[in-house]
Design an enzyme around this catalytic site. Structure first.
Site, PDB file in Angstrom:
ATOM      1  N   LYS A 108       2.463  -2.951   6.012  1.00 59.04           N
ATOM      2  CA  LYS A 108       2.697  -2.811   4.570  1.00 59.04           C
ATOM      3  C   LYS A 108       4.156  -2.440   4.294  1.00 59.04           C
ATOM      4  CE  LYS A 108      -1.422  -3.888   3.089  1.00 59.04           C
ATOM      5  NZ  LYS A 108      -1.640  -5.091   2.268  1.00 59.04           N
ATOM      6  N   SER A 110       0.862  -1.201   0.000  1.00 61.61           N
ATOM      7  CA  SER A 110       0.000   0.000   0.000  1.00 61.61           C
ATOM      8  C   SER A 110       0.888   1.237   0.000  1.00 61.61           C
ATOM      9  CB  SER A 110      -0.868   0.020   1.263  1.00 61.61           C
ATOM     10  OG  SER A 110      -1.495   1.277   1.403  1.00 61.61           O
ATOM     11  N   TYR A 158      -1.453  -0.964  10.462  1.00 65.93           N
ATOM     12  CA  TYR A 158      -1.644  -1.447   9.085  1.00 65.93           C
ATOM     13  C   TYR A 158      -0.517  -0.919   8.186  1.00 65.93           C
ATOM     14  CZ  TYR A 158      -3.771  -1.453   4.385  1.00 65.93           C
ATOM     15  OH  TYR A 158      -4.005  -1.610   3.037  1.00 65.93           O
TER      16      TYR A 158
HETATM   17  N1  LIG Z   1      -8.712  -0.507  -1.256  1.00 65.31           N
HETATM   18  C1  LIG Z   1      -7.669   0.273  -1.082  1.00 65.31           C
HETATM   19  O1  LIG Z   1      -7.759   1.534  -1.090  1.00 65.31           O
HETATM   20  C2  LIG Z   1      -6.301  -0.330  -0.892  1.00 65.31           C
HETATM   21  C3  LIG Z   1      -5.195   0.532  -0.948  1.00 65.31           C
HETATM   22  C4  LIG Z   1      -3.928   0.007  -0.797  1.00 65.31           C
HETATM   23  C5  LIG Z   1      -3.760  -1.346  -0.602  1.00 65.31           C
HETATM   24  N2  LIG Z   1      -4.849  -2.175  -0.544  1.00 65.31           N
HETATM   25  C6  LIG Z   1      -4.602  -3.585  -0.341  1.00 65.31           C
HETATM   26  O2  LIG Z   1      -5.212  -4.332  -1.381  1.00 65.31           O
HETATM   27  C7  LIG Z   1      -5.558  -5.621  -0.888  1.00 65.31           C
HETATM   28  C8  LIG Z   1      -7.004  -5.927  -1.227  1.00 65.31           C
HETATM   29  O3  LIG Z   1      -7.831  -4.936  -0.617  1.00 65.31           O
HETATM   30  P1  LIG Z   1      -9.288  -4.598  -1.200  1.00 65.31           P
HETATM   31  O4  LIG Z   1      -9.471  -3.149  -1.015  1.00 65.31           O
HETATM   32  O5  LIG Z   1      -9.465  -5.202  -2.545  1.00 65.31           O
HETATM   33  O6  LIG Z   1     -10.220  -5.377  -0.149  1.00 65.31           O
HETATM   34  P2  LIG Z   1     -11.771  -5.821  -0.294  1.00 65.31           P
HETATM   35  O7  LIG Z   1     -12.414  -5.202  -1.459  1.00 65.31           O
HETATM   36  O8  LIG Z   1     -12.371  -5.571   1.035  1.00 65.31           O
HETATM   37  O9  LIG Z   1     -11.673  -7.390  -0.593  1.00 65.31           O
HETATM   38  C9  LIG Z   1     -11.430  -8.241   0.402  1.00 65.31           C
HETATM   39  C10 LIG Z   1     -11.269  -9.664  -0.160  1.00 65.31           C
HETATM   40  O10 LIG Z   1     -10.449 -10.331   0.766  1.00 65.31           O
HETATM   41  C11 LIG Z   1     -11.069 -11.516   1.219  1.00 65.31           C
HETATM   42  N3  LIG Z   1     -10.491 -11.739   2.545  1.00 65.31           N
HETATM   43  C12 LIG Z   1     -10.559 -10.925   3.622  1.00 65.31           C
HETATM   44  N4  LIG Z   1      -9.835 -11.439   4.637  1.00 65.31           N
HETATM   45  C13 LIG Z   1      -9.266 -12.579   4.180  1.00 65.31           C
HETATM   46  C14 LIG Z   1      -8.406 -13.554   4.738  1.00 65.31           C
HETATM   47  N5  LIG Z   1      -7.983 -13.477   6.000  1.00 65.31           N
HETATM   48  N6  LIG Z   1      -8.013 -14.601   3.975  1.00 65.31           N
HETATM   49  C15 LIG Z   1      -8.437 -14.707   2.701  1.00 65.31           C
HETATM   50  N7  LIG Z   1      -9.258 -13.832   2.113  1.00 65.31           N
HETATM   51  C16 LIG Z   1      -9.674 -12.772   2.844  1.00 65.31           C
HETATM   52  C17 LIG Z   1     -12.575 -11.202   1.094  1.00 65.31           C
HETATM   53  O11 LIG Z   1     -13.403 -12.331   0.940  1.00 65.31           O
HETATM   54  P3  LIG Z   1     -14.002 -13.177   2.194  1.00 65.31           P
HETATM   55  O12 LIG Z   1     -14.798 -12.223   3.006  1.00 65.31           O
HETATM   56  O13 LIG Z   1     -14.798 -14.274   1.547  1.00 65.31           O
HETATM   57  O14 LIG Z   1     -12.796 -13.702   2.903  1.00 65.31           O
HETATM   58  C18 LIG Z   1     -12.560 -10.423  -0.230  1.00 65.31           C
HETATM   59  O15 LIG Z   1     -12.495 -11.315  -1.332  1.00 65.31           O
HETATM   60  C19 LIG Z   1      -5.220  -5.613   0.601  1.00 65.31           C
HETATM   61  O16 LIG Z   1      -3.929  -6.146   0.772  1.00 65.31           O
HETATM   62  C20 LIG Z   1      -5.201  -4.137   0.949  1.00 65.31           C
HETATM   63  O17 LIG Z   1      -4.377  -3.863   2.058  1.00 65.31           O
HETATM   64  C21 LIG Z   1      -6.115  -1.692  -0.684  1.00 65.31           C
END
Ligand SMILES: NC(=O)c1ccc[n+]([C@@H]2O[C@H](COP(=O)([O-])OP(=O)(O)OC[C@H]3O[C@@H](n4cnc5c(N)ncnc54)[C@H](OP(=O)(O)O)[C@@H]3O)[C@@H](O)[C@H]2O)c1
Length: 273
Positions: A181, A164, A177
């Protein structure tokens, strides 16, 4: 706002099956964690569209089933399995699924992360610290270690961690968090050096703010959203597909001489340690 609408129209509203097929990942098998929604789903979709066979996974069976159905309806080579990344038996099942269904593993995208608590970093509880590090860092490390023998069998491969922008410049109240990262940036560098001679590349993507459920708390009120947009030089958040394309590049032969790097996709947000 208009700019965001244009991007949404260009990418989000386009049906999956109309995505331009690019066969650059043909023959490769990829595992993507936390890939039934958000960025992980977009990565699975893009790798499959580019020709890879993909194993999708997350904690809830109904989410896995529906993601697999969506991707198969586009004609992609996809399988799915329940995998909570911090459970050893689930990680074993994920690896076995790739082996049994597609005959091996070439790519691991470690995307799962949690953020169970907000607040100043030194006021977080030990419980919150442990949970964040267990899922965001330790599970990424363990899964990489467990996938490694399979990459070695193929005489090469690729690992990508999803970090991130917060790993470079901690986001207010997301201290623990953010530190988790930053740890992934270090894991990327350390593992990349160890594995470079074996043709196994290890890289990382550091997204800025992406429109997903995970980030929704950051922009749920108009006020919060406006403040957030002011902090992004491009003046808009990303959509998941804008992160997926970077991952597809990194695991492809187009990135064959890139290892130990983190590509920042943050719309210009600060990315220096
Ligand atoms: N969104 C942002 O702004 C952002 C920015 C920087 C980095 N990121 C990073 O991008 C990645 C994805 O984030 P996102 O925003 O796409 O999240 P999201 O939309 O909330 O998606 C979460 C996904 O993760 C699964 N999940 C949650 N906990 C889990 C676990 N312990 N084991 C396996 N699967 C799990 C959920 O499904 P289930 O509920 O079925 O498990 C879902 O498929 C993360 O590493 C996050 O830190 C996100």
């Amino acid at each position: 706002m208009n700019m965001l609408r244009t991007v949404v129209n260009k990418f989000i509203r386009r049906p999956l099956s109309s995505m331009a097929y690019n066969g650059k990942l043909k023959g490769k098998v990829a595992i993507v964690t936390a890939s039934t929604d958000g960025i992980g789903f977009a990565i699975a979709e893009r790798l499959a569209a580019d020709g890879a066979s993909v194993v999708v996974s997350s904690r809830k069976e109904n989410n896995v089933t529906s993601a697999v159905e969506k991707l198969r309806s586009c004609g992609y080579s996809v399988s799915g399995v329940v995998c909570h990344v911090s459970k050893a038996s689930d990680r074993e099942r994920l690896i076995k699924e790739a082996q049994d269904k597609f005959g091996g593993i070439d790519v691991l995208v470690s995307n799962a992360a949690v953020n169970p608590g907000v607040g100043p970093v030194l006021e977080s509880t030990e419980e919150v610290w442990d949970k964040i590090f267990e899922v965001n860092v330790k599970a990424a490390y363990l899964l990489s270690k467990e996938v490694l023998p399979h990459l070695r069998k193929r005489h090469g491969g690729s690992i990508v961690y999803i970090a991130s922008i917060a790993g470079f410049d901690p986001l207010g109240l997301l201290g623990v968090y953010s530190v988790s990262k930053t740890a992934l940036l270090g894991l990327t560098k350390a593992a990349a050096k160890d594995l470079a001679r074996e043709n196994i590349r290890v890289n990382c993507v550091a997204p800025g703010i992406v429109i997903t459920k995970f980030s929704s708390a950051l922009h749920e009120t108009e006020e919060a959203k406006e403040a957030l947009l002011r902090s992004i030089p491009m003046g808009r958040m990303a959509i998941p597909k804008e992160i997926a394309g970077v991952v597809s590049f990194l695991v492809s032969d187009d990135a064959s001489y890139i290892t130990g790097e983190t590509i920042v996709a943050s719309g210009g947000m600060t990315s220096r340690l």
